[in-house]
Structure formats: structure tokens, C-alpha cells
Design a protein around this motif. Structure first.
Motif, short mmCIF file in Angstrom:
data_model
loop_
_atom_site.label_atom_id
_atom_site.label_comp_id
_atom_site.label_asym_id
_atom_site.label_seq_id
_atom_site.Cartn_x
_atom_site.Cartn_y
_atom_site.Cartn_z
N ARG A 24 0.83 -1.21 0.00
CA ARG A 24 0.00 0.00 0.00
C ARG A 24 0.87 1.26 0.00
NH1 ARG A 24 -4.73 -1.36 4.47
NH2 ARG A 24 -6.14 -2.51 3.06
N ASN A 25 1.90 1.25 0.84
CA ASN A 25 2.80 2.41 0.91
C ASN A 25 3.52 2.62 -0.42
OD1 ASN A 25 2.10 2.81 3.58
ND2 ASN A 25 3.85 1.68 4.40
N GLU A 26 3.92 1.51 -1.06
CA GLU A 26 4.59 1.62 -2.36
C GLU A 26 3.65 2.17 -3.42
OE1 GLU A 26 7.93 0.77 -3.69
OE2 GLU A 26 8.04 1.46 -1.62
N VAL A 27 2.39 1.74 -3.38
CA VAL A 27 1.40 2.24 -4.35
C VAL A 27 1.21 3.75 -4.18
CG1 VAL A 27 -1.04 2.20 -4.98
CG2 VAL A 27 0.19 0.05 -4.63
N VAL A 28 1.09 4.18 -2.94
CA VAL A 28 0.92 5.62 -2.66
C VAL A 28 2.15 6.40 -3.13
CG1 VAL A 28 0.72 7.34 -0.83
CG2 VAL A 28 -0.67 5.28 -0.75
N ARG A 29 3.33 5.85 -2.84
CA ARG A 29 4.57 6.53 -3.24
C ARG A 29 4.68 6.64 -4.75
NH1 ARG A 29 9.44 5.26 -4.99
NH2 ARG A 29 8.99 3.03 -4.97
N LEU A 30 4.41 5.55 -5.44
CA LEU A 30 4.51 5.56 -6.91
C LEU A 30 3.44 6.46 -7.53
CD1 LEU A 30 5.22 1.76 -7.51
CD2 LEU A 30 6.83 3.66 -7.77
N ALA A 31 2.24 6.43 -6.94
CA ALA A 31 1.16 7.28 -7.46
C ALA A 31 1.52 8.76 -7.30
CB ALA A 31 -0.15 6.98 -6.73
N ASN A 32 2.10 9.11 -6.15
CA ASN A 32 2.49 10.50 -5.92
C ASN A 32 3.59 10.92 -6.89
OD1 ASN A 32 2.53 12.98 -4.00
ND2 ASN A 32 4.68 12.36 -4.11
N ALA A 33 4.59 10.05 -7.09
CA ALA A 33 5.68 10.36 -8.02
C ALA A 33 5.15 10.53 -9.43
CB ALA A 33 6.74 9.26 -7.98
N SER A 34 4.19 9.70 -9.83
CA SER A 34 3.61 9.81 -11.18
C SER A 34 2.84 11.12 -11.33
CB SER A 34 2.67 8.61 -11.44
OG SER A 34 3.40 7.41 -11.43
N LEU A 35 2.13 11.51 -10.27
CA LEU A 35 1.36 12.76 -10.32
C LEU A 35 2.30 13.97 -10.43
CD1 LEU A 35 -1.60 13.73 -10.12
CD2 LEU A 35 -1.20 14.09 -7.67
N ILE A 36 3.38 13.95 -9.66
CA ILE A 36 4.35 15.05 -9.74
C ILE A 36 4.98 15.10 -11.13
CG2 ILE A 36 6.49 15.99 -8.79
CD1 ILE A 36 4.11 16.18 -6.90
N ASP A 37 5.28 13.93 -11.70
CA ASP A 37 5.82 13.89 -13.06
C ASP A 37 4.84 14.49 -14.07
OD1 ASP A 37 8.33 12.80 -12.63
OD2 ASP A 37 7.61 10.74 -12.70
N LEU A 38 3.55 14.19 -13.89
CA LEU A 38 2.53 14.75 -14.78
C LEU A 38 2.50 16.27 -14.68
CD1 LEU A 38 0.05 14.57 -16.66
CD2 LEU A 38 -1.35 14.24 -14.59
N TYR A 39 2.50 16.79 -13.45
CA TYR A 39 2.48 18.25 -13.26
C TYR A 39 3.73 18.89 -13.86
CZ TYR A 39 -1.40 17.52 -9.97
OH TYR A 39 -2.60 17.18 -9.41
N TRP A 40 4.85 18.19 -13.74
CA TRP A 40 6.11 18.69 -14.32
C TRP A 40 5.98 18.80 -15.85
CZ3 TRP A 40 10.97 20.07 -12.40
CH2 TRP A 40 12.01 20.13 -13.34
N LYS A 41 5.44 17.75 -16.47
CA LYS A 41 5.30 17.75 -17.94
C LYS A 41 4.33 18.82 -18.41
CE LYS A 41 6.28 12.78 -18.28
NZ LYS A 41 5.70 11.44 -18.52
N ILE A 42 3.23 18.99 -17.69
CA ILE A 42 2.26 20.03 -18.06
C ILE A 42 2.88 21.40 -17.90
CG2 ILE A 42 0.07 21.12 -17.41
CD1 ILE A 42 -0.96 18.34 -16.65
N GLY A 43 3.61 21.60 -16.77
CA GLY A 43 4.28 22.88 -16.54
C GLY A 43 5.30 23.18 -17.62
#
Length: 342
Positions: A24-43
Motif C-alpha cells: 500500500r505504501n509503495e502504491v501511494v509513493r509511486l502514485a504521488n511520483a507519477s502525479l508530480i511527473d505529470l504536473y512537471w510535464k504540463i508545466g
């Protein structure tokens, strides 16, 4: 026999629960990293379009409206947040290799807080590292910025005995020269027991100020030496250092004789309480005030792992700390310039 079987089975069940929690912790960590990557790409996309004069300011608002209309389930893409993504990308684009992994390990909310409330790359790096290590919530992060933790860590000079540096080389990254205890009400306390009781009542905030690797053991921890009983004000265990940490509170300015009492407590802890695999105990004198020269003399020949810090009961004047930090940085820069001219 049945009890042994039940215990073995419970231990096996606990292993399965640990696997579930880890995943569960790994899923949350990976999901957060993916979201930050998405915001980075959009920015990055928005930044490049505006830099190339292909988009004007109004286009970003149109983009937000388009996302809301075509993907109503997608939240967090208002025009204000899209502009923040652009700022996020432009702030960290080209940053050193330390910052890039850090921003992906904390929440978007904490990233925005650091982005909006810090003024330099060094300050941003400091709070990013602390967020990752201490796992701060939004409230905890804001509280540490309000208390000028960055400025305090740069301006203060932590006084350690030689033995502390020997057994805990990273002590300067764990302990501080000054602690802010405004969460106990900001009032002055006449007696040490009253201050101690207030700290124990607000133990969660007290541990936040010191660091989450500190585990609270007890107040008025009882030591028996010979036929006499003694009490340590506050006793903690530090996970990274793997040692007991004794805190003694003093309502007055530091005096050299304060160290004698603390050294005695550390000796008793190491002889009678410390476990074989644990490191020697460390002592911290938390005083209302201190003269750094007196502290340095008192600790210079100390054979005990002790340190002296001071506390204050209200939030520090952040502007004053920032001014002092700037003066220190200018002095260092001037000294470097003079050395290069010689």
C-alpha cells in the motif's frame, strides 16, 4: 502447546499484514511520483508554449475550461493550478541532481508550500530534505517554516562535547542549538515541573520540533543508584542513533555545574538501562539561556556525550533571523574574496 501454535500462526498472519501495508505504501509513493511527473510535464509544456509566444495568458484559462469540460473527473487543473505547474517546472528545471528526486517524494501540497514560502534554492533544498526525512504533513511543514527552522539551523552554533562528535558524527544534523516551544502556550514557567508537564501534554508537537526519529519513553524516568533514587526529566530513544537521549530542563541560564548532574544520569543509563547492542546514551541540557563561550569551555574537556541548547516559548522574529543569516553569508563571502586577493 495450543498457545504456541496460536502464537506462531499470529506471527505468520502479521507477516502477511506487513506485506499488505508495504505494498500500500509503495502504491501511494509511486502514485504521488507519477502525479508530480505529470504536473512537471504540463508545466514544461505551458512554459515552452508561452516562451515561444505561441500562447498568451488567456490560453491557460481556456485550457483549464477545456479540461473541466472534457474530463470532469480530473481534479486539480484550474487555471491557478496550471500556472503553479508552470512555476514548479521553471523553478526546478536545470536544478542539481539532489532536488529533482526530492520533489517527487513529497505531496503536491507540500511542494506548493515550499515553492511559495521559500526564497532561495538552498532554503528550498533544506525543507525538501526535511519533508522527506520527517514525513511532515502540510500543517507540520507550515509550522516549521513559521518557526524559521531553516534560519535557526544556519544561524545557531550547536555546542557538543568531543565524545558526542565521536559516537554520533551526524549529531549536528539531528540536534539544534535552539528549540522553539511556542505550542505550550507561550507563557513563562516558574518551575521546571510545570514546563515539563506542559511539554508532555503536547508531546506530539514536542517530537515534531525535535524530529520524528525521537521516541518518547517517559517523564521523570526513575534511576536507582545504590540506595538513592534519581529522576531524569525526559527520556527518549533515537532510532537512527540507536541510543537513549536524556533531556534535562533548566529554567535558568546555563551553568557549568549543570553538566555534572547530567553526566551522572548518563553513566547510570549506560550501566543499568542501555541494551548491549545500543550506542552510549546522549544527554541534552535544555536551558532558558546560555553564554556560548561558557558552554564551549564547559564542554571542551567533558568525557561525556553531552550538548547544551536553549529554548524559547514564542515564535522567533523571522525577519531578524533572516537579516542575521544574510550578514553571516556576506561576511563569509567577503572573507573568501579577501583570501583570493592575497
Amino acid at each position: 502447546m495450543n498457545n504456541i501454535i496460536v502464537q506462531n500462526r499470529n506471527d505468520q498472519f502479521a507477516e502477511i499484514v506487513a506485506m499488505i501495508q508495504h505494498t500500500r505504501n509503495e502504491v501511494v509513493r509511486l502514485a504521488n511520483a507519477s502525479l508530480i511527473d505529470l504536473y512537471w510535464k504540463i508545466g514544461k509544456y505551458i512554459s515552452n508554449k508561452i516562451a515561444a509566444s505561441e500562447w498568451g495568458d488567456g490560453i491557460v484559462k481556456q485550457l483549464a475550461e477545456y479540461i473541466e469540460r472534457t474530463s470532469p473527473e480530473a481534479k486539480g487543473f484550474s487555471d491557478k493550478n496550471l500556472w503553479r505547474m508552470k512555476q514548479f517546472y521553471e523553478t526546478y528545471n536545470g536544478a542539481d541532481e539532489i532536488l529533482s528526486p526530492l520533489v517527487r517524494q513529497i505531496s503536491w501540497t507540500n511542494n506548493l508550500t515550499i515553492l511559495s514560502r521559500t526564497k532561495s534554492t538552498e532554503e528550498r533544498c533544506f525543507y525538501l530534505e526535511q519533508c522527506v526525512h520527517e514525513r511532515w504533513t502540510k500543517r507540520e511543514l507550515n509550522r516549521q517554516i513559521d518557526s524559521a527552522l531553516y534560519e535557526r539551523s544556519k544561524v545557531g552554533t550547536l555546542k557538543l562535547s568531543p565524545l558526542v562528535r565521536e559516537i554520533a558524527p551526524n549529531a549536528e544534523q539531528i540536534f539544534r542549538d535552539q528549540y522553539v516551544l511556542e505550542f505550550i502556550g507561550g507563557k513563562e514557567y516558574k518551575y521546571e515541573n510545570d514546563l515539563k508537564a506542559a511539554l508532555v501534554k503536547q508531546m506530539k508537537d514536542f517530537v515534531l520540533e525535535f524530529g520524528k526519529d525521537f521516541l518518547f519513553i517517559d517523564e521523570e524516568y526513575r534511576l536507582q543508584v545504590g540506595n538513592s533514587d534519581f529522576r531524569i526529566d525526559l527520556l527518549f530513544y533515537h532510532r537512527e542513533l540507536q541510543c537513549l537521549v536524556a533531556f534535562e530542563l533548566k529554567m535558568e541560564k546555563f551553568k557549568p555545574e549543570h553538566l555534572g548532574q547530567l553526566n551522572f544520569y548518563l553513566e547510570a543509563l549506560d550501566r543499568d538501562v542501555r541494551k548491549p547492542k545500543e550506542n552510549p546514551s546522549i544527554g541534552v541540557l535544555l536551558c532558558k539561556d546560555k553564554d556560548d563561550a561558557v558552554v564551549e569551555y564547559a564542554l571542551s574537556r567533558s568525557l561525556s556525550p553531552t550538548m547544551v541548547a536553549e529554548y524559547q516559548l514564542c515564535l522567533p522574529d523571522k525577519a531578524l533571523l533572516q537579516k542575521k543569516l544574510q550578514e553571516i553569508q556576506e561576511s563569509i563571502a567577503e572573507s573568501g574574496k579577501n583570501n583570493s586577493d592575497q
